[in-house]
Design a protein around this motif. Structure first.
Motif, short mmCIF file in Angstrom:
data_model
loop_
_atom_site.label_atom_id
_atom_site.label_comp_id
_atom_site.label_asym_id
_atom_site.label_seq_id
_atom_site.Cartn_x
_atom_site.Cartn_y
_atom_site.Cartn_z
N TYR A 88 -11.21 -12.04 -41.50
CA TYR A 88 -12.00 -13.30 -41.96
C TYR A 88 -13.22 -13.50 -41.79
N ASP A 89 -13.87 -12.52 -41.14
CA ASP A 89 -15.42 -12.50 -41.25
C ASP A 89 -16.15 -12.37 -42.59
N ILE A 90 -17.07 -13.31 -42.71
CA ILE A 90 -17.67 -13.47 -44.10
C ILE A 90 -19.06 -13.48 -43.74
N LEU A 96 -8.92 -22.49 -37.49
CA LEU A 96 -9.70 -21.33 -37.97
C LEU A 96 -11.37 -21.88 -38.28
N GLN A 97 -12.01 -21.45 -37.39
CA GLN A 97 -13.57 -22.12 -37.62
C GLN A 97 -14.63 -20.70 -37.72
N TYR A 98 -15.72 -20.98 -38.13
CA TYR A 98 -16.86 -19.99 -38.34
C TYR A 98 -17.92 -20.32 -37.18
N LYS A 99 -18.43 -19.28 -36.98
CA LYS A 99 -19.61 -19.14 -35.81
C LYS A 99 -20.89 -18.34 -36.51
N LYS A 100 -22.08 -18.68 -36.69
CA LYS A 100 -23.04 -18.03 -37.56
C LYS A 100 -23.70 -17.11 -36.40
N LEU A 101 -23.45 -15.79 -36.59
CA LEU A 101 -23.95 -14.81 -35.93
C LEU A 101 -25.36 -14.31 -35.84
N ALA A 102 -25.77 -14.14 -37.35
CA ALA A 102 -27.13 -13.84 -37.35
C ALA A 102 -27.71 -14.34 -38.84
N ARG A 103 -28.93 -14.26 -39.01
CA ARG A 103 -29.59 -14.56 -40.13
C ARG A 103 -30.57 -13.46 -40.56
N HIS A 104 -30.53 -12.94 -41.81
CA HIS A 104 -31.72 -12.00 -42.18
C HIS A 104 -32.29 -12.33 -43.53
N CYS A 129 -15.22 -15.20 -37.74
CA CYS A 129 -14.01 -16.25 -37.64
C CYS A 129 -13.64 -16.41 -36.37
N SER A 130 -12.96 -17.18 -36.20
CA SER A 130 -12.69 -17.52 -34.66
C SER A 130 -11.22 -17.22 -34.52
N ILE A 131 -10.30 -16.86 -35.41
CA ILE A 131 -9.13 -16.15 -35.37
C ILE A 131 -8.97 -14.77 -36.33
N ASP A 132 -7.84 -14.10 -35.91
CA ASP A 132 -7.41 -12.98 -36.64
C ASP A 132 -6.65 -13.26 -37.88
N PRO A 133 -6.43 -12.66 -38.82
CA PRO A 133 -5.72 -12.88 -39.96
C PRO A 133 -4.09 -13.16 -39.62
N ASP A 134 -3.68 -12.69 -38.74
CA ASP A 134 -2.33 -12.88 -38.12
C ASP A 134 -1.93 -14.20 -37.61
N ASP A 135 -3.05 -14.79 -37.16
CA ASP A 135 -3.10 -16.21 -36.35
C ASP A 135 -3.00 -17.30 -37.20
N LEU A 136 -2.88 -17.07 -38.59
CA LEU A 136 -2.72 -18.32 -39.58
C LEU A 136 -1.32 -18.71 -39.31
N VAL A 137 -1.03 -19.85 -39.05
CA VAL A 137 0.29 -20.51 -39.10
C VAL A 137 0.70 -21.58 -40.23
N GLU A 138 2.06 -21.08 -40.73
CA GLU A 138 2.26 -21.78 -42.00
C GLU A 138 2.40 -23.48 -41.73
N TRP A 139 1.93 -24.15 -42.54
CA TRP A 139 2.29 -25.49 -42.26
C TRP A 139 3.72 -25.95 -42.40
#
Length: 929
Positions: free
Chosen positions: A202-204, A289-297, A218-228
């Motif tokens: 889910y890295d974008i 599920l959260q996102y962290k900015k790694l770099a900007r080019h 992305c802070s989690i792997d695709p398998d870590d999504l938990v259904e509500w």
């Protein structure tokens, strides 16, 4: 059947606007060409245009993952679901607004559409059960401050990333998750061009118009999504008669127990810490599920060295190879390796803006589209070579001509280029650009050795088709803008008419010298034609001075015969036998004259057949607009009984000459993105202030004076803020084979061919002739009878089956006893079948045998289209086999050399073994002695 011509292909236009696609197998490029869609097969080197047409230009397309459906949306927001199996429009849907992007999910269950500041999710249609209404809306995502620009799905179709003009990328999901609702990614200062997920993650990454690339983790792997899961409902008390009844005693006991536990925790702080750790452990098990900015080019820093105003206009990313390609408004594109953003390649396509970029499934090919230049490129970035490089005329296509065998079409445009198009593959094979102004006439030599062209730059040029070079440049004593061109039947003389100087110039092609200047016209010479007869050197010319002149310049110089016309002449053409000419005049009449007697033998009034085609800016009615229209191009059919006419409208007409009646009318296009297609002006465009098309939207400038469009100016008007091309038929011609005809229009080069397979056209059919009786006769080995019965029934699959079941040893005996009428029909079928058949030698035996025994009867002008069709297909097979042989020449020589080496080695080994045997025998003899 004779006039059952149907649209078969679109040449001369390879890309207009919108996005590009590759087919799921990665071998074909799907490109929107105006209101049609073309598919370019790069593996087989062939192009095809789908037989579907929209009312407006297509701007957004996408293909389903299984390759069965193509969804195409035009600029007015009308969506078409097209089946790529049956090649028809299955369903339509009106969004009523402009759509920027459409994208299928990777699992093929949904597709998303960008509309204004919303994104709509629909269920995708299924091939097995498409349903009554396949456009079933599942979700709508709101909350965007500006228009949405791009959509991308995650690899598992669970998340969808949406970029917009508000510089923000938002992530949504169709399902409900316990650790994800929606996320907003910012950090950009311009509109989002593309956002893409990584493979199996889910890295974008997000990319904006000013070239800023942000990489998010992305802070989690695709398998870590938990259904509500919805909260469990409270159980009702079994003794309660009402939903509001409460057990007071149980409630008091629970509150007392909770108070005791609270006091115990207050007295024991160690237990309280253990309790907090337990709750934290539970929270850590379900990560959000959260996102962290790694770099900007900043990708635009490289291109800003050359052009500071360049913006990023298109981009594409390939997940498997992690390759990113970006295109800019100045024609540069760059290839990067992700996620380190290492520059691999940089190249400049042209000076025009790159409007579309796409990868194929393997990541080897990159397709680029330039809307302004009409250019489509497929680049193989690993070998740094072009897999395809096609470009249309950058301006109007003025003229066209077929080669003698019908295999090639040469076109000339206002951009000063002469292009050769292969009718079999649909690709442009060569481009000549020596002219410096618009092309007004182009012709093939009868022996297909050169192409001649006339231009407004004051030159006529001849191009060698063997070496592809300009070997003749013909000029006049004083500068003249040439408006038309003609070449005689022996390819020895070339004539061109002047536009500003009212004279005709005659050159020798062998010597390259000017032989004669023919004077006599008092207006611009607009059309010339040499007699097709080999025994005649007549030259016919028409002018705006309302005259038709017939010259015999090669024998008698300037002596000519003048025929007065009823209006200004626009076009002249000869009948195939050379005995009469047809002239189109400004009063929309087609007049026929006998060449020897100079008498009129017929006329056709075609004004009402042209159609009104009212322009949006017209101040006159459609009836008055029709008064100024006329035919500008004429062409006889191969047998000379009919004539094809087109001009200042969207209609092309076929007339029967002797009866002077309209046989069929072809509507070139239904594209209302062009002007002159509608017969009436839409009432929604009419306001209390008049027609909205006459109101120019202009911004106020500091100077205050903004140039207003000059009256009467239609093309090349730089003061106009809104340009809409006008539909016109500039030139048309029948193929020498008689199986097709082509027209140069505003849409491009349209090819119409006979669709024989869908027409039942029997020949001398009897009651007892059926497919069953033909099969029975064939099983009884009565080959001659079965062949004649199949030709009478005239069904293509049945006739192919009969011919291919006949043993090749029996062909000569059957053809010898075959009547000439059937021999001609069999030869026509074999000539058409030879184009696509793999049984080359088998059909060559048929052709050779028929021409040997019936060649004397199959000759003359009437059978010329059949012989030209045969020549075209033989030439095509010869060229294909030559390419294969040339490609395999060195491989075959290498294999032969290996065979020689192997033979030498085996011979040496045999000699050594023989010598060893002889030595052993001698040793044995000595021992015995």
């Amino acid at each position: 059947m004779k006039f059952s011509y149907k649209f078969s292909n679109l040449l001369g236009t390879v890309y207009r606007k919108g996005n590009l696609l590759f087919s799921p197998d990665g071998n074909s490029v799907i490109s929107p060409v105006g209101n049609r869609i073309s598919i370019f097969d790069l593996k087989n080197n062939k192009s095809m245009t789908l037989p579907v047409e929209s009312d407006f230009n297509y701007t957004a397309i996408d293909i389903s993952p299984n390759g069965s459906f193509l969804i195409a949306i035009n600029e007015e927001g009308e969506a078409h679901i097209i089946s790529l199996i049956t090649k028809i429009i299955m369903h339509k849907y009106k969004f009523k607004k402009k759509i920027r992007c459409v994208k299928f999910s990777p699992d093929g269950k949904y597709f998303a559409v960008c509309k204004e500041n919303n994104v709509f999710i629909f269920s995708a249609p299924h091939l097995q059960n498409p349903g009554y209404n396949p456009f079933i809306m599942e979700r709508v995502f709101h909350g965007f401050a500006d228009e949405t620009t791009f959509i991308n799905w995650s690899f598992d179709s669970k998340l969808i990333a949406i970029g917009s003009k508000d510089t923000v990328t938002r992530l949504y999901s169709l399902q409900k998750w316990a650790n994800f609702k929606h996320i907003i990614l910012g950090c950009h200062s311009d509109e989002i061009v593309i956002c893409f997920f990584e493979k199996n993650s889910y890295d974008i990454s997000t990319l904006s118009r000013n070239g800023q690339l942000c990489i998010w983790e992305c802070s989690i792997d695709p398998d870590d999504l938990v259904e509500w899961q919805p909260p469990a409902k409270k159980e009702k008390v079994s003794d309660s008669d009402s939903e509001d009844d409460i057990d007071i005693d149980n409630a008091i006991e629970k509150t007392q127990e909770q108070s005791k536990k609270y006091k115990a925790k207050a007295l024991n702080p160690g237990d309280l810490e253990e309790n907090n750790e337990a709750t934290e452990k539970i929270n850590n098990e379900v990560k959000k599920l959260q996102y962290k900015k790694l770099a900007r080019h900043y990708l635009s820093d490289v291109v800003h060295k050359f052009d500071k105003d360049a913006n990023l206009t298109a981009a594409a990313y390939h997940q498997k190879t992690c390759i990113l390609v970006v295109g800019f408004s100045n024609g540069h594109f760059y290839v990067y390796e992700m996620p380190d953003v290492n520059l691999i390649h940089s190249l400049n396509i042209s000076n025009q803006q790159i409007t579309a970029v796409s990868f194929n499934c393997t990541g080897d090919w990159i397709a680029f589209g330039c809307s302004e230049a009409g250019q489509l490129l497929v680049w193989e970035w690993q070998s740094e070579t072009y897999a395809m490089k096609q470009q249309a005329h950058s301006n109007n296509m003025n003229c066209l001509t077929y080669s003698g065998d019908g295999l090639y079409i040469a076109t000339g445009g206002d951009d000063g280029k002469v292009k050769l198009w292969n009718t079999f593959s649909g690709f442009c094979t060569v481009t000549f650009q020596e002219h410096t102004s618009g092309i007004t006439g182009v012709l093939f030599s009868h022996n297909r050795k050169f192409v001649a062209s006339a231009s407004l730059d004051g030159t006529c040029r001849a191009y060698d088709l063997t070496r592809y070079r300009n070997f003749r440049t013909l000029t006049s004593p004083r500068p003249v803008q040439f408006s038309c061109l003609a070449i005689d039947s022996s390819d020895e003389f070339l004539a061109a008419g002047g536009q500003d100087v009212f004279e005709i110039y005659l050159w020798s092609m062998k010597l390259g010298t000017l032989l004669e200047i023919l004077s006599g016209h008092e207006g611009p010479v607009v059309s010339l034609a040499f007699s097709p007869s080999l025994a005649s050197t007549e030259l016919a010319s028409v002018s705006w001075d309302k005259t038709l002149k017939i010259w015999n310049a090669i024998e008698n110089g300037s002596n000519h015969e003048t025929i007065q016309l009823t209006a200004d002449g626009l076009c002249v053409t000869y009948k195939p036998n050379g005995e009469e000419v047809a002239v189109a005049s400004l009063d929309a009449q087609i007049t026929f004259f006998h060449c020897k007697t100079a008498t009129q033998i017929g006329s056709i009034e075609g004004r009402n057949d042209l159609g009104s085609g009212r322009l949006e800016t017209d101040l006159v009615t459609a009836k008055q607009s029709l008064q100024g229209k006329a035919f500008t191009s004429l062409c006889y059919s191969s047998d000379g009984t009919c004539i094809l006419a087109g001009g200042q409208s969207k209609n092309i007409c076929i007339y029967h000459i002797q009866e002077s009646v309209l046989l069929k009318k072809f509507e070139v296009t239904q594209n209302r993105s062009l002007d002159g297609v509608n017969d009436i002006i839409d009432r929604k465009c009419l306001t209390e202030f008049g027609n909205l098309a006459l109101v120019e939207e202009r911004e106020e400038s500091e100077g205050g004076n903004i140039p207003i469009r000059l009256p009467g100016v239609r093309s090349g008007d730089m003061a106009s803020r809104k340009v809409k091309p006008e539909i016109r038929v500039y030139s048309l011609q029948f193929s020498p084979t008689g199986q097709a005809w082509a027209s140069a229009t505003t849409e491009g080069l349209l090819i119409y061919s006979l669709d024989v397979g869908l027409v039942f056209d029997p020949f001398e059919l009897d009651i007892g002739i059926t497919p069953e009786t033909v099969e029975k006769t064939l099983k009884d080995q009565e080959y001659s009878k079965a062949l004649m019965m199949a030709s009478k029934l005239n069904e293509k699959p049945l006739l192919r089956h009969v011919i291919e079941d006949i043993p090749y040893q029996q062909i000569e005996l059957i053809v010898t006893n075959l009547p000439s009428v059937y021999a001609e029909r069999i030869l026509k079928f074999v000539a058409a079948e030879f184009e696509s058949s793999r049984h080359i030698q088998f059909y060559l035996i048929w052709i050779s045998t028929i021409l040997t025994h019936h060649g004397s009867t199959i000759s003359g002008v009437l059978h010329m289209p059949l012989l030209l069709l045969l020549q075209k297909n033989l030439q095509q097979k010869y060229d294909d086999l030559c390419k294969i042989c040339d490609f395999n020449e060195h491989t075959m020589s290498y294999l032969l050399k290996l065979g020689e080496i192997h033979d030498k080695k085996s011979a040496v080994n045999e000699e050594e073994s023989d010598s060893d045997d002889s030595l052993m025998e001698k040793v044995k003899e000595i021992e015995m002695s």
